[in-house]
Design a protein around this motif. Structure first.
Motif, short mmCIF file in Angstrom:
data_model
loop_
_atom_site.label_atom_id
_atom_site.label_comp_id
_atom_site.label_asym_id
_atom_site.label_seq_id
_atom_site.Cartn_x
_atom_site.Cartn_y
_atom_site.Cartn_z
N ILE A 121 -0.70 6.64 -14.69
CA ILE A 121 -0.48 5.22 -14.37
C ILE A 121 -1.59 4.31 -14.92
O ILE A 121 -1.27 3.29 -15.55
CB ILE A 121 -0.29 5.03 -12.84
CG1 ILE A 121 1.02 5.68 -12.39
CG2 ILE A 121 -0.34 3.57 -12.43
CD1 ILE A 121 2.27 5.06 -12.94
N PRO A 122 -2.87 4.62 -14.74
CA PRO A 122 -3.90 3.71 -15.27
C PRO A 122 -3.85 3.55 -16.78
O PRO A 122 -4.26 2.51 -17.30
CB PRO A 122 -5.22 4.36 -14.83
CG PRO A 122 -4.86 5.21 -13.67
CD PRO A 122 -3.47 5.70 -13.95
N ARG A 123 -3.34 4.53 -17.48
CA ARG A 123 -3.28 4.46 -18.95
C ARG A 123 -2.06 3.70 -19.45
O ARG A 123 -1.90 3.50 -20.65
CB ARG A 123 -3.29 5.88 -19.53
CG ARG A 123 -4.58 6.63 -19.25
CD ARG A 123 -4.66 7.93 -20.02
NE ARG A 123 -3.54 8.83 -19.77
CZ ARG A 123 -3.56 9.86 -18.93
NH1 ARG A 123 -4.63 10.12 -18.23
NH2 ARG A 123 -2.50 10.63 -18.78
N LYS A 124 -1.20 3.29 -18.54
CA LYS A 124 0.03 2.62 -18.92
C LYS A 124 -0.11 1.09 -18.95
O LYS A 124 0.86 0.39 -19.18
CB LYS A 124 1.17 3.01 -17.96
CG LYS A 124 1.54 4.48 -18.02
CD LYS A 124 2.18 4.81 -19.34
CE LYS A 124 2.67 6.24 -19.40
NZ LYS A 124 3.38 6.51 -20.64
N GLY A 125 -1.29 0.60 -18.68
CA GLY A 125 -1.51 -0.85 -18.71
C GLY A 125 -1.70 -1.42 -17.32
O GLY A 125 -1.91 -0.70 -16.35
N ASN A 126 -1.60 -2.71 -17.23
CA ASN A 126 -1.82 -3.43 -15.98
C ASN A 126 -0.51 -3.43 -15.18
O ASN A 126 0.18 -4.44 -15.08
CB ASN A 126 -2.29 -4.85 -16.28
CG ASN A 126 -2.75 -5.58 -15.04
OD1 ASN A 126 -2.84 -5.00 -13.97
ND2 ASN A 126 -3.02 -6.85 -15.20
N ILE A 127 -0.17 -2.28 -14.59
CA ILE A 127 1.16 -2.11 -14.00
C ILE A 127 1.13 -1.77 -12.51
O ILE A 127 2.15 -1.37 -11.96
CB ILE A 127 1.94 -1.01 -14.74
CG1 ILE A 127 1.22 0.32 -14.63
CG2 ILE A 127 2.20 -1.39 -16.18
CD1 ILE A 127 2.14 1.50 -14.77
N LEU A 128 0.00 -1.93 -11.85
CA LEU A 128 -0.05 -1.52 -10.45
C LEU A 128 0.96 -2.29 -9.60
O LEU A 128 1.59 -1.71 -8.72
CB LEU A 128 -1.46 -1.66 -9.88
CG LEU A 128 -1.66 -0.98 -8.53
CD1 LEU A 128 -1.40 0.52 -8.62
CD2 LEU A 128 -3.04 -1.24 -7.98
N ASP A 129 1.15 -3.57 -9.86
CA ASP A 129 2.14 -4.34 -9.09
C ASP A 129 3.54 -3.76 -9.27
O ASP A 129 4.30 -3.65 -8.30
CB ASP A 129 2.13 -5.81 -9.51
CG ASP A 129 0.88 -6.54 -9.04
OD1 ASP A 129 0.36 -6.20 -7.96
OD2 ASP A 129 0.43 -7.45 -9.76
N ILE A 130 3.88 -3.40 -10.48
CA ILE A 130 5.19 -2.81 -10.74
C ILE A 130 5.30 -1.47 -10.03
O ILE A 130 6.32 -1.17 -9.39
CB ILE A 130 5.43 -2.63 -12.26
CG1 ILE A 130 5.48 -3.98 -12.95
CG2 ILE A 130 6.71 -1.83 -12.53
CD1 ILE A 130 5.41 -3.91 -14.46
N PHE A 131 4.26 -0.65 -10.11
CA PHE A 131 4.26 0.65 -9.45
C PHE A 131 4.46 0.49 -7.94
O PHE A 131 5.27 1.20 -7.34
CB PHE A 131 2.94 1.38 -9.76
CG PHE A 131 2.86 2.76 -9.19
CD1 PHE A 131 3.74 3.75 -9.58
CD2 PHE A 131 1.89 3.08 -8.25
CE1 PHE A 131 3.67 5.04 -9.05
CE2 PHE A 131 1.80 4.36 -7.73
CZ PHE A 131 2.69 5.34 -8.13
N MET A 168 -5.50 -1.38 -17.11
CA MET A 168 -5.47 -1.65 -15.69
C MET A 168 -6.87 -2.08 -15.25
O MET A 168 -7.85 -1.44 -15.62
CB MET A 168 -5.03 -0.39 -14.94
CG MET A 168 -5.03 -0.52 -13.45
SD MET A 168 -4.40 0.93 -12.58
CE MET A 168 -2.66 0.79 -12.91
N PRO A 169 -6.95 -3.15 -14.48
CA PRO A 169 -8.26 -3.60 -14.00
C PRO A 169 -8.97 -2.51 -13.18
O PRO A 169 -8.32 -1.69 -12.52
CB PRO A 169 -7.92 -4.81 -13.12
CG PRO A 169 -6.59 -5.26 -13.57
CD PRO A 169 -5.87 -4.04 -14.05
N LYS A 170 -10.28 -2.54 -13.22
CA LYS A 170 -11.07 -1.53 -12.54
C LYS A 170 -10.76 -1.45 -11.04
O LYS A 170 -10.64 -0.35 -10.49
CB LYS A 170 -12.56 -1.78 -12.75
CG LYS A 170 -13.43 -0.72 -12.08
CD LYS A 170 -14.88 -0.89 -12.39
CE LYS A 170 -15.80 0.07 -11.69
NZ LYS A 170 -15.28 1.12 -10.87
#
Length: 102
Positions: free
Chosen positions: A61-71, A1-3
């Protein structure tokens, strides 16, 4: 996940805990989207209070990849979680604007 996404998530951690109202559905949707594993889902449901499970989810959540949009999309699907989604989107936009203005 981006900073910046991690920072947005972290900076509204307590707001999200207080405003996620439908934790069970949130976990089910995240499982359906292959964000959570069956073990993750079982772990999160093992806490006696939903707020404790939400806290742990937000740490995962941050350890699951670049998924903030999905979240965010998953949060928006439930009426009880829409306020949490709004807060997270707003914080993310604020951080992105702050970075662009530097």
């Amino acid at each position: 996940m981006p900073k910046l996404d991690r920072d947005a998530l972290q900076s509204c951690h307590v707001d999200l805990i207080e405003n996620i109202g439908d934790f069970t559905s949130l976990c089910a949707y995240l499982y359906q989207c292959n964000i959570l594993t069956a073990d993750d889902k079982a772990f999160l449901s093992s806490f006696p209070r939903p707020s404790e499970g939400i806290d742990q989810l937000l740490m995962m959540i941050p350890r699951k990849g670049n998924i903030l949009d999905i979240f965010i999309r998953v949060l928006q699907q439930s009426r009880e979680n829409q306020e949490a989604a709004k807060r997270l989107v707003l914080k993310r936009l604020q951080l992105h604007e702050k970075t662009e203005n530097k």
